[in-house]
Design an enzyme around this catalytic site. Structure first.
Site, mmCIF file in Angstrom:
data_model
loop_
_atom_site.group_PDB
_atom_site.id
_atom_site.type_symbol
_atom_site.label_atom_id
_atom_site.label_comp_id
_atom_site.label_asym_id
_atom_site.label_seq_id
_atom_site.Cartn_x
_atom_site.Cartn_y
_atom_site.Cartn_z
ATOM 1 N N GLY A 195 -7.014 4.934 4.857
ATOM 2 C CA GLY A 195 -6.755 5.866 3.983
ATOM 3 C C GLY A 195 -7.149 7.257 4.338
ATOM 4 N N ASN B 133 -9.646 -1.200 10.538
ATOM 5 C CA ASN B 133 -8.309 -0.509 10.264
ATOM 6 C C ASN B 133 -7.993 0.664 11.463
ATOM 7 O OD1 ASN B 133 -6.659 1.211 8.286
ATOM 8 N ND2 ASN B 133 -7.513 -0.247 6.495
ATOM 9 N N GLU C 217 0.856 -1.396 0.182
ATOM 10 C CA GLU C 217 0.441 -0.039 -0.098
ATOM 11 C C GLU C 217 0.477 1.309 0.462
ATOM 12 O OE1 GLU C 217 -3.286 0.311 2.816
ATOM 13 O OE2 GLU C 217 -1.683 -1.928 3.153
ATOM 14 N N ASP D 124 -15.495 -1.484 9.618
ATOM 15 C CA ASP D 124 -16.206 -2.056 7.913
ATOM 16 C C ASP D 124 -17.135 -3.550 9.052
ATOM 17 O OD1 ASP D 124 -14.418 0.109 7.345
ATOM 18 O OD2 ASP D 124 -12.936 -1.873 6.165
ATOM 19 N N ARG E 44 -10.643 2.662 11.949
ATOM 20 C CA ARG E 44 -12.315 2.658 10.929
ATOM 21 C C ARG E 44 -12.663 1.357 11.109
ATOM 22 N NH1 ARG E 44 -10.256 2.268 5.634
ATOM 23 N NH2 ARG E 44 -10.933 0.363 5.409
ATOM 24 N N GLU F 90 -14.385 -6.009 9.657
ATOM 25 C CA GLU F 90 -12.914 -5.841 10.236
ATOM 26 C C GLU F 90 -12.350 -4.231 10.596
ATOM 27 O OE1 GLU F 90 -10.241 -6.676 6.568
ATOM 28 O OE2 GLU F 90 -10.244 -4.433 6.014
ATOM 29 N N TYR G 7 -8.896 2.108 -5.865
ATOM 30 C CA TYR G 7 -7.901 3.320 -6.033
ATOM 31 C C TYR G 7 -7.684 3.037 -7.796
ATOM 32 C CZ TYR G 7 -7.188 2.145 -1.256
ATOM 33 O OH TYR G 7 -7.158 2.514 0.669
ATOM 34 N N SER H 50 -6.145 -2.675 2.379
ATOM 35 C CA SER H 50 -6.955 -1.996 1.471
ATOM 36 C C SER H 50 -7.608 -2.833 0.021
ATOM 37 C CB SER H 50 -5.425 -0.792 0.992
ATOM 38 O OG SER H 50 -5.719 0.077 1.293
#
Length: 364
Positions: A319, A315, A16, A299, A297, A313, A258, A189
């Site tokens: 990002g 994070n 990443e 999810d 974050r 999960e 992305y 990611s």
């Protein structure tokens, strides 16, 4: 007023790397008015360079900074000093470190361990929270211990995949069935993730994931909506309103995030008020279960048939790119990115002050 000196770390030895550069550019812009930013670019080989001008962060080329190799020292006496290599000449004195690093060697506890040894404040989760949040298997075990709802899963070591792949596939077919999702345990990611709907695809997916990590996780495929919640704070975290991602591809992989740039983000997510409350409660519970700090974050999956909320999960360094949900959710919730990064620096200093209360010598 004297500006606080923030060392911004980006790039790194990770799949990443490019995402980190884009995130760091957004963070650097948000910090630039109020803080003295010293941007440190880490190459894919792990070498540190700096300072990198804001305008060069997104297209960082290590070879352009060959005469600006730098490092920090892993002991408290250095006090956040950044040294030029070779010779260890001091070039900057950072007061707070902001590691905008995603994935391996940045979000997995390694850089956090270095910063702890140097005894400097830094943004985000500590060593344990980072490493557990990065390892999807241990993350899921802790979530299970906390009683948080999850998708059924199995996990396997790369050596088993190399030597007993037929046996593994049979176990997956019997316990999870198709479709299923195959992921490296330690990567973010959506790198290395595949969806398998038959035995041939599953074999290929297992081998692909094993290229990225020695542990591979396989999850039961469900018909779901993908929701995300941003969390901010230390011991008393708060959650944003949820957002929804509708992938442009079959699922939200690296390309959908992305490259193709056609996935839709809906803020806030169109879900009932009781679901919003439940998502926020679960996001904070996940944050606390891993003893996170600063930001995360979380999810979620919302099953389309039963409206069941399942944690996918967490994070610990989400990002900050122009398409990233974490800052967008806080912006919608009334906290623009300039105020968000300001709060993250404040939380880093707060957590550091709390750590300094710990006694490190034996006392009766």
């Amino acid at each position: 007023m004297k500006k606080v000196k923030v060392a911004l770390l980006f790039g790194g030895r990770s799949g990443e790397h490019e995402v980190s550069r884009n995130s760091a550019y957004s963070v650097a812009k948000a910090l630039s008015d109020k803080y003295d930013v010293f941007a440190i670019g880490i190459s894919k080989e792990g070498e540190w360079y700096g300072p990198v001008p804001l305008e060069d962060i997104k297209q960082f080329v290590p070879e352009h900074y060959a005469d600006k190799k730098i490092t920090i020292l892993p002991h408290p006496a250095s006090g956040g000093t950044i040294y030029q290599l070779p010779g260890l000449k001091p070039v900057h004195q950072a007061e707070v470190f902001f590691p905008v690093l995603h994935g391996t060697f940045g979000e997995d506890g390694t850089i956090q361990g270095l910063l702890d040894l140097a005894q400097v404040p830094y943004v985000g989760a500590g060593v344990l929270s980072s490493s557990v949040g990065m390892d999807k298997i241990f993350m899921k075990k802790i979530f299970a211990e906390a009683g948080l709802p999850q998708v059924p899963y199995l996990y396997f070591l790369r050596t088993l995949i190399d030597n007993h792949i037929d046996k593994i596939i049979t176990e997956i077919e019997e316990k999870l069935g198709y479709p299923c999702f195959v992921k490296p345990a330690n990567l973010g990611s959506s790198v290395g993730i595949s969806k398998a709907v038959n035995r041939g695809q599953l074999e290929e997916a297992l081998k692909k994931a094993a290229r990225y990590d020695r542990k591979v996780i396989v999850e039961k495929g469900l018909s779901v909506r993908e929701l995300e919640v941003s969390v901010l704070g230390n011991d008393q975290p708060r959650a944003s309103l949820p957002g929804e991602i509708v992938p442009c591809n079959e699922f939200y992989d690296y390309r959908a995030k992305y490259i193709d740039d056609r996935s839709a983000l809906y803020i806030p997510a169109s879900v009932p008020e009781e679901a919003v409350k439940r998502l926020q409660e679960l996001a904070v519970a996940a944050f606390k279960a891993l003893d996170c700090a600063g930001l995360s974050r979380v999810d979620f999956f919302l099953t389309k048939d039963t409206n069941e909320i399942l944690i996918n999960e967490i994070n610990t360094m989400p990002g900050f790119t122009t398409i990233s949900m974490y800052p967008k959710l806080w912006e919608y919730s009334g906290l623009p990115i300039t105020e968000l990064v300001d709060e993250l620096v404040r939380l880093a200093v707060e957590r550091f002050a709390d750590k300094k209360r710990n006694i490190t010598t034996y006392e009766e």
